[in-house]
Design an enzyme around this catalytic site. Structure first.
Site, PDB file in Angstrom:
ATOM      1  N   GLY A 219       3.390 -11.120   8.412  1.00 26.31           N
ATOM      2  CA  GLY A 219       3.706 -10.456   9.735  1.00 26.31           C
ATOM      3  C   GLY A 219       4.391  -9.067   9.437  1.00 26.31           C
ATOM      4  O   GLY A 219       3.898  -8.275   8.679  1.00 26.31           O
ATOM      5  N   SER A 220       5.176  -8.631  10.407  1.00 26.54           N
ATOM      6  CA  SER A 220       5.525  -7.321  10.450  1.00 26.54           C
ATOM      7  C   SER A 220       6.261  -6.721   9.245  1.00 26.54           C
ATOM      8  O   SER A 220       6.870  -5.675   8.975  1.00 26.54           O
ATOM      9  CB  SER A 220       6.562  -6.794  11.721  1.00 26.54           C
ATOM     10  N   THR A 221       6.875  -7.713   8.170  1.00 28.74           N
ATOM     11  CA  THR A 221       7.443  -7.179   6.910  1.00 28.74           C
ATOM     12  C   THR A 221       6.347  -6.551   6.199  1.00 28.74           C
ATOM     13  O   THR A 221       6.998  -5.585   5.478  1.00 28.74           O
ATOM     14  CB  THR A 221       7.997  -8.340   6.088  1.00 28.74           C
ATOM     15  N   PHE A 222       5.162  -6.587   6.334  1.00 31.93           N
ATOM     16  CA  PHE A 222       4.239  -5.918   5.551  1.00 31.93           C
ATOM     17  C   PHE A 222       3.960  -4.667   5.870  1.00 31.93           C
ATOM     18  O   PHE A 222       3.383  -3.751   5.266  1.00 31.93           O
ATOM     19  CB  PHE A 222       2.632  -6.872   5.769  1.00 31.93           C
ATOM     20  N   LYS A 223       4.472  -4.460   7.277  1.00 25.90           N
ATOM     21  CA  LYS A 223       4.526  -2.938   7.381  1.00 25.90           C
ATOM     22  C   LYS A 223       5.103  -1.684   6.685  1.00 25.90           C
ATOM     23  O   LYS A 223       4.678  -0.594   6.619  1.00 25.90           O
ATOM     24  CB  LYS A 223       5.106  -2.664   8.987  1.00 25.90           C
TER      25      LYS A 223
END
Length: 495
Positions: A219-223
């Site tokens: 999810g958005s932690t990969f951003k």
């Protein structure tokens, strides 16, 4: 000698020769293999003939041995705080075998390691019997308990927490929930075997090591990794400058448009810093599209994706590979920018990404064993910190740190703030299922904490709320994961 009798004699001679060859083959060629075969009862009898050595956490043994009523398997393993430390110790069971540290360091823990040969001889001469060595872990007991309490306080949650020292790679916490108590099936009775079978059949998979062995969309932690790749490859040069990424974002080669929780007014053509603050999908989808799959994959691999996290020396502690896939199409590449699509990660991997960025782009090899000691506490093996890769430049990493710290102060990661400590964070809510609403999403949170004295910690929290009594609207990395990460960081940095 007549012909029939000669034929019988030759045949019998060949049989005897065959028996001699077979006996020598077993005795000299296959002997080492048979001597270590787990199905060899004598091997098992020898393994449990004496007390096993200790696995040590924070100066305290979290394992022990107890005498049994068995006629041949004299000792069985015992565990202190078994469920909390099970993802670290694994189990040593008379009936079910061994896993993790128990398996990898079995020769030390049983006193059979070649490095203990002289010690074994001395013990035989003195009449002490075989004595075992011990394994000293890097785990911080306060951090481990904070992670365990945080996860188990979320009633029904499945999840994992990994905490690393960014400067050394030491694993400070490794927790998976729900868990199991290895003591309950350490022996070989039918009752203990039934307990193991019951655990193995449970729907919530208590025997699974979610920190190391399970992968999920990050999810958005990969951003934070997408941002690092965009900065490193020059797709973004100023984190405060407005981008041309519209919201909702039209997915390449598709009629689909992807919005953001924060809304189009906030996210439309937002800067990368603002996009990190509010977790705007459009900016990271656009960054991934402009980077292309090869450059984004290259950066991901430098942080550990598509690679073995541990070297072969760590045996049964090898983590499942986190995958940034090949041969993605344009929409698939864009989706990886926001941590969705075909991308998968272990909690350990996202802790490594966070630690690498906190360490100015330098990713350290994670390790969980600090020392291996002999029976007299002499050091047989000492793990030294090792650089795994220079994932991105210090300049790039520091710009991502600025964005993460701003997100912790003014954005979605505010719940991880700690007085007197510099905190950077990023939330994540990962969708799963063929259709977005097929299943409840996962909650993620990654963060790091730094003190002025140079000490630091990086944390990844993963939560699967499938069995929780919680509404879909209340599932978020910031709401569920940030408080846990905060407790772990405080446990490490406020001692």
């Amino acid at each position: 000698m007549n012909k029939p009798l000669r034929a019988v004699a030759i045949f019998c001679g060949l049989l005897v020769l065959g028996l001699l060859v077979r006996a020598n083959w077993l005795q000299y060629v296959r002997a080492p293999e048979l001597a270590s075969d787990t199905k060899n009862r004598r091997v098992q009898i020898e393994q449990f003939a004496t007390p096993r050595g200790d696995i040590v956490v924070g100066g305290r043994a979290v394992t022990g041995s107890a005498e049994t009523q068995s006629t041949d398997l004299k000792y069985k393993r015992t565990y202190a705080d078994g469920p909390m430390y099970a993802p670290v110790t694994g189990y040593a069971s008379q009936a079910q075998g061994m896993t993790l540290l128990e398996k990898t360091y079995d020769s030390i823990l049983t006193g059979k390691d070649d490095r203990l040969a002289f010690q074994r001889f001395a013990d035989v001469v003195s009449g002490e019997g075989r004595r075992a060595g011990s394994v000293v872990t890097t785990i911080d007991p306060k951090a481990q308990k904070a992670a365990w309490d945080g996860l188990t306080d979320l009633k029904g949650a499945r999840g994992a927490v990994v905490a690393l020292d960014p400067k050394t790679g030491k694993v400070l916490a490794l927790v998976s929930a729900p868990s199991y108590d290895p003591s309950t099936f350490a022996g070989s009775t039918f009752k203990e075997s039934d307990r193991f079978v019951a655990l193995d059949k449970k729907k919530n998979k208590p025997l699974a090591n979610r920190a190391l062995r399970e992968t999920y969309p990050p999810g958005s932690t990969f951003k934070i990794l997408t941002a690092a790749a965009a900065l490193e490859h020059g797709v973004v040069t100023d984190i405060d400058a407005r981008t041309d990424a519209v919201s909702p974002y039209p997915l390449p080669q598709s009629s689909n448009k992807i919005g953001s929780e924060a809304g189009d007014a906030v996210c439309n053509k937002a800067s990368m810093k603002t996009a990190m603050q509010h977790s705007c999908n459009n900016v990271f989808l656009d960054a991934a599209s402009k980077l292309g799959q090869d450059k984004l994959r290259e950066t991901a691999q430098k942080f550990g994706f598509n690679e073995d996290v541990y070297s072969d020396d760590f045996g049964d502690l090898l983590a499942t590979k986190s995958l940034y896939p090949e041969n993605l199409d344009a929409p698939g590449t864009a989706l990886t920018g926001m941590g969705q699509g075909s991308l998968t990660s272990t909690p350990m991997q996202m802790a490594m990404v966070t630690a690498g960025l906190a360490n100015d782009g330098k990713v350290m090899q994670p390790y969980i064993v600090d020392e291996v000691k002999g029976p007299d506490l002499d050091t047989l093996e000492k793990t030294e910190p090792a650089v795994m890769s220079e994932a991105v430049s210090a300049e790039t990493a520091q710009k991502v740190q600025q964005m993460m710290e701003f997100t912790a102060k003014e954005g979605s990661a505010r719940r991880a703030q700690i007085d007197g400590i510099t905190v950077g964070g990023k939330t994540g809510t990962a969708q799963r299922g063929v259709n977005v609403n097929d299943e409840v999403p996962y909650g993620w949170f990654v963060s790091y904490g730094k003190k002025d004295d140079g000490s630091s910690v990086a944390v990844a929290v993963f939560i699967d709320p499938t069995d929780m009594d919680i509404s879909r609207e209340d599932i978020s990395g910031g709401g569920l994961g940030a408080p846990i990460a905060k407790k772990v960081m405080e446990a490490v940095l406020k001692q």
